[in-house]
Design a protein around this motif. Structure first.
Motif, mmCIF file in Angstrom:
data_model
loop_
_atom_site.group_PDB
_atom_site.id
_atom_site.type_symbol
_atom_site.label_atom_id
_atom_site.label_comp_id
_atom_site.label_asym_id
_atom_site.label_seq_id
_atom_site.Cartn_x
_atom_site.Cartn_y
_atom_site.Cartn_z
ATOM 1 N N VAL A 1 10.641 -4.329 -2.521
ATOM 2 C CA VAL A 1 10.504 -2.970 -2.007
ATOM 3 C C VAL A 1 9.554 -2.933 -0.810
ATOM 4 O O VAL A 1 9.732 -1.976 0.141
ATOM 5 C CB VAL A 1 10.088 -1.861 -3.112
ATOM 6 N N SER A 2 8.514 -3.490 -1.022
ATOM 7 C CA SER A 2 7.326 -3.596 0.067
ATOM 8 C C SER A 2 7.754 -3.835 1.363
ATOM 9 O O SER A 2 7.515 -3.427 2.204
ATOM 10 C CB SER A 2 6.204 -4.167 -0.348
ATOM 11 N N ALA A 3 8.561 -5.110 1.555
ATOM 12 C CA ALA A 3 9.189 -5.674 2.506
ATOM 13 C C ALA A 3 10.157 -4.610 3.060
ATOM 14 O O ALA A 3 10.340 -4.551 4.452
ATOM 15 C CB ALA A 3 9.736 -6.931 2.220
ATOM 16 N N TRP A 4 10.959 -4.049 2.308
ATOM 17 C CA TRP A 4 12.067 -3.253 2.858
ATOM 18 C C TRP A 4 11.404 -2.008 3.541
ATOM 19 O O TRP A 4 11.739 -1.443 4.489
ATOM 20 C CB TRP A 4 12.959 -2.647 1.513
ATOM 21 N N ALA A 5 10.244 -1.460 2.856
ATOM 22 C CA ALA A 5 9.388 -0.374 3.428
ATOM 23 C C ALA A 5 8.849 -0.988 4.963
ATOM 24 O O ALA A 5 8.799 -0.033 5.818
ATOM 25 C CB ALA A 5 8.178 -0.042 2.445
ATOM 26 N N GLY A 6 8.277 -2.150 4.811
ATOM 27 C CA GLY A 6 7.852 -2.417 6.244
ATOM 28 C C GLY A 6 9.012 -2.731 7.180
ATOM 29 O O GLY A 6 8.512 -2.494 8.279
ATOM 30 N N LEU A 7 10.153 -3.266 6.922
ATOM 31 C CA LEU A 7 11.209 -3.218 7.799
ATOM 32 C C LEU A 7 11.671 -1.681 8.438
ATOM 33 O O LEU A 7 11.884 -1.563 9.582
ATOM 34 C CB LEU A 7 12.439 -3.856 7.374
ATOM 35 N N LEU A 8 11.640 -0.770 7.329
ATOM 36 C CA LEU A 8 11.781 0.548 7.524
ATOM 37 C C LEU A 8 10.768 1.313 8.690
ATOM 38 O O LEU A 8 11.139 1.774 9.499
ATOM 39 C CB LEU A 8 11.846 1.518 6.404
ATOM 40 N N ALA A 9 9.610 0.786 8.403
ATOM 41 C CA ALA A 9 8.492 1.120 9.258
ATOM 42 C C ALA A 9 8.672 0.549 10.585
ATOM 43 O O ALA A 9 8.268 1.337 11.714
ATOM 44 C CB ALA A 9 7.206 0.719 8.705
ATOM 45 N N GLN A 10 9.108 -0.709 10.758
ATOM 46 C CA GLN A 10 9.124 -1.329 12.021
ATOM 47 C C GLN A 10 10.296 -0.550 12.690
ATOM 48 O O GLN A 10 10.185 -0.367 13.984
ATOM 49 C CB GLN A 10 9.756 -2.726 11.804
ATOM 50 N N LEU B 1 0.709 -1.051 0.006
ATOM 51 C CA LEU B 1 0.246 -0.059 -0.141
ATOM 52 C C LEU B 1 0.767 1.366 0.004
ATOM 53 O O LEU B 1 0.624 2.293 -0.879
ATOM 54 C CB LEU B 1 -0.851 -0.092 1.531
ATOM 55 N N PHE B 2 2.037 1.238 0.786
ATOM 56 C CA PHE B 2 2.797 2.368 0.797
ATOM 57 C C PHE B 2 3.662 2.775 -0.446
ATOM 58 O O PHE B 2 3.820 3.807 -1.156
ATOM 59 C CB PHE B 2 3.922 2.158 2.000
ATOM 60 N N VAL B 3 4.046 1.631 -1.105
ATOM 61 C CA VAL B 3 4.698 1.710 -2.444
ATOM 62 C C VAL B 3 4.047 2.016 -3.379
ATOM 63 O O VAL B 3 4.077 3.109 -4.371
ATOM 64 C CB VAL B 3 5.186 0.232 -2.622
ATOM 65 N N ALA B 4 2.501 1.834 -3.379
ATOM 66 C CA ALA B 4 1.743 1.966 -4.678
ATOM 67 C C ALA B 4 1.257 3.425 -4.323
ATOM 68 O O ALA B 4 1.118 4.299 -5.097
ATOM 69 C CB ALA B 4 0.440 1.078 -4.321
ATOM 70 N N SER B 5 0.955 3.849 -3.030
ATOM 71 C CA SER B 5 0.808 5.224 -2.655
ATOM 72 C C SER B 5 1.745 6.045 -3.247
ATOM 73 O O SER B 5 1.814 7.231 -3.885
ATOM 74 C CB SER B 5 0.552 5.540 -1.334
ATOM 75 N N GLY B 6 3.153 5.893 -2.989
ATOM 76 C CA GLY B 6 4.301 6.241 -3.357
ATOM 77 C C GLY B 6 4.509 6.603 -5.023
ATOM 78 O O GLY B 6 4.800 7.697 -5.414
ATOM 79 N N ALA B 7 4.154 5.538 -5.561
ATOM 80 C CA ALA B 7 4.151 5.381 -7.037
ATOM 81 C C ALA B 7 3.051 6.609 -7.710
ATOM 82 O O ALA B 7 3.526 7.061 -8.509
ATOM 83 C CB ALA B 7 4.098 4.163 -7.610
ATOM 84 N N VAL B 8 1.929 6.400 -6.888
ATOM 85 C CA VAL B 8 0.860 7.196 -7.485
ATOM 86 C C VAL B 8 1.367 8.834 -7.203
ATOM 87 O O VAL B 8 1.312 9.687 -8.093
ATOM 88 C CB VAL B 8 -0.407 6.890 -6.933
ATOM 89 N N GLY B 9 1.668 8.953 -6.116
ATOM 90 C CA GLY B 9 2.240 10.444 -5.821
ATOM 91 C C GLY B 9 3.228 10.729 -6.659
ATOM 92 O O GLY B 9 3.397 11.932 -7.159
ATOM 93 N N TRP B 10 4.240 9.857 -7.193
ATOM 94 C CA TRP B 10 5.347 10.325 -8.139
ATOM 95 C C TRP B 10 4.744 10.753 -9.423
ATOM 96 O O TRP B 10 5.249 11.607 -9.991
ATOM 97 C CB TRP B 10 6.214 9.176 -8.090
ATOM 98 N N ARG B 11 3.969 9.917 -9.999
ATOM 99 C CA ARG B 11 3.385 10.105 -11.334
ATOM 100 C C ARG B 11 2.493 11.479 -11.409
ATOM 101 O O ARG B 11 2.364 12.112 -12.112
ATOM 102 C CB ARG B 11 2.237 8.992 -11.742
ATOM 103 N N MET B 12 1.761 11.708 -10.032
ATOM 104 C CA MET B 12 0.990 12.724 -10.177
ATOM 105 C C MET B 12 1.964 14.093 -10.081
ATOM 106 O O MET B 12 1.568 15.111 -10.771
ATOM 107 C CB MET B 12 0.195 12.774 -8.730
ATOM 108 N N ARG B 13 3.074 13.904 -9.500
ATOM 109 C CA ARG B 13 3.787 15.071 -9.274
ATOM 110 C C ARG B 13 4.979 15.289 -10.607
ATOM 111 O O ARG B 13 5.200 16.352 -11.025
ATOM 112 C CB ARG B 13 4.649 15.109 -7.993
#
Length: 286
Positions: A72-81, A26-38
């Protein structure tokens, strides 16, 4: 043994997916959408999407894309932890340096003023409603003289102070022994409360990541701030519940701890003298 290991691996994989991968996707998808929007599409994005739409993308390309998204999702999860552990320390720990001392001192002065107003009202013989209101205002700051820079930290610190004053028991050394004599249902309730606080810190970790992602797209920053606010509210509720349950466990089962250590409890209630004997036994001269 093999079925047991297979079941353990399945449960660990399920937890890994639920705790890291799903929120990470969810975080990666949100970041991808945000990147494309900007910023628009990144190099190769248009070609890959067109290939998917026309059925020209190879199985290798699809597998590589899915694997990259999972990693990338797992990496984001570890970073969130990791962020959640930092939040846990900030909420409960003793902050080093002048900042922590200054905040703790400010909280202590507020508590002292509130306590003095309560004592003055008590000496003047004011009504029970007035005394209850003044006590509530003082206890909203902390249940004992503050020593931590945060409300949550003082909630846990006050637990040890209150138990020491009431029973003469050093909870830092006494709690591990008390845990062993608690009934199973009591330990289950305590574990659930502790897990609720852990989920709050994990949620705060994701809030930190989304707030930082606001640099890419501002709605992500707003989502992160909202997540952090929700985590703080849940965290305060969870840590208050946990402290109350731990204190209740001491109230109800302190005599069982004393009996297990061979200390007589004549009236079935732990007194300060008995509590000090428990403390001497569990500290072992430390």
């Amino acid at each position: 043994m093999t079925p047991f290991l297979n079941e353990l691996a399945r449960q660990l994989a399920g937890k890994w997916v639920s705790l890291l991968v799903v929120p990470g996707i969810l975080f990666v998808a949100s970041g991808a959408v945000g990147w494309r929007m900007r910023f628009g599409a990144w190099p190769g994005d248009e070609e890959f999407v067109t290939g998917l739409q026309q059925g020209r993308a190879s199985a290798g390309q699809l597998a590589a894309a899915v694997l990259a998204a999972l990693l990338v999702s797992a990496w984001a999860g570890l970073l969130a932890q990791g962020s959640g552990r930092a939040v846990h320390w900030l909420w409960l720990g003793r902050w080093p340096g002048r900042t922590g001392a200054a905040l703790a001192g400010r909280r202590r002065r507020r508590w002292t003023r509130a306590h003095e107003r309560y004592e003055q009202a008590y000496r003047q013989g004011q009504s029970d409603e007035t005394l209850a209101d003044l006590a509530h205002r003082r206890n909203r700051i902390a249940l004992a003289p503050p020593s931590r820079p945060t409300h949550m930290g003082d909630t846990i610190a006050a637990l040890s102070v209150r138990v020491r004053i009431e029973y003469g028991l050093d909870l830092e050394y006494g709690w591990p022994r008390l845990w062993l004599v608690l009934p199973e249902e009591t330990r289950t309730v305590l574990d659930e409360s502790k897990d609720a606080f852990g989920r709050s810190t994990a949620l705060a970790g994701w809030g930190v990541l989304y707030t930082l992602a606001g640099v890419v797209w501002w709605p992500l920053g707003l989502a992160g701030l909202g997540t952090l606010l929700t985590a703080v509210v849940r965290g305060r509720s969870a840590v208050t519940s946990l402290a109350q349950l731990m204190e209740s466990a001491v109230d109800l089962h302190g005599a069982s701890l004393a009996a297990s250590l061979g200390i007589p409890v004549p009236d079935g209630r732990v007194t300060p003298r008995i509590g000090r004997e428990i403390t001497r036994a569990v500290r072992k001269g430390a």
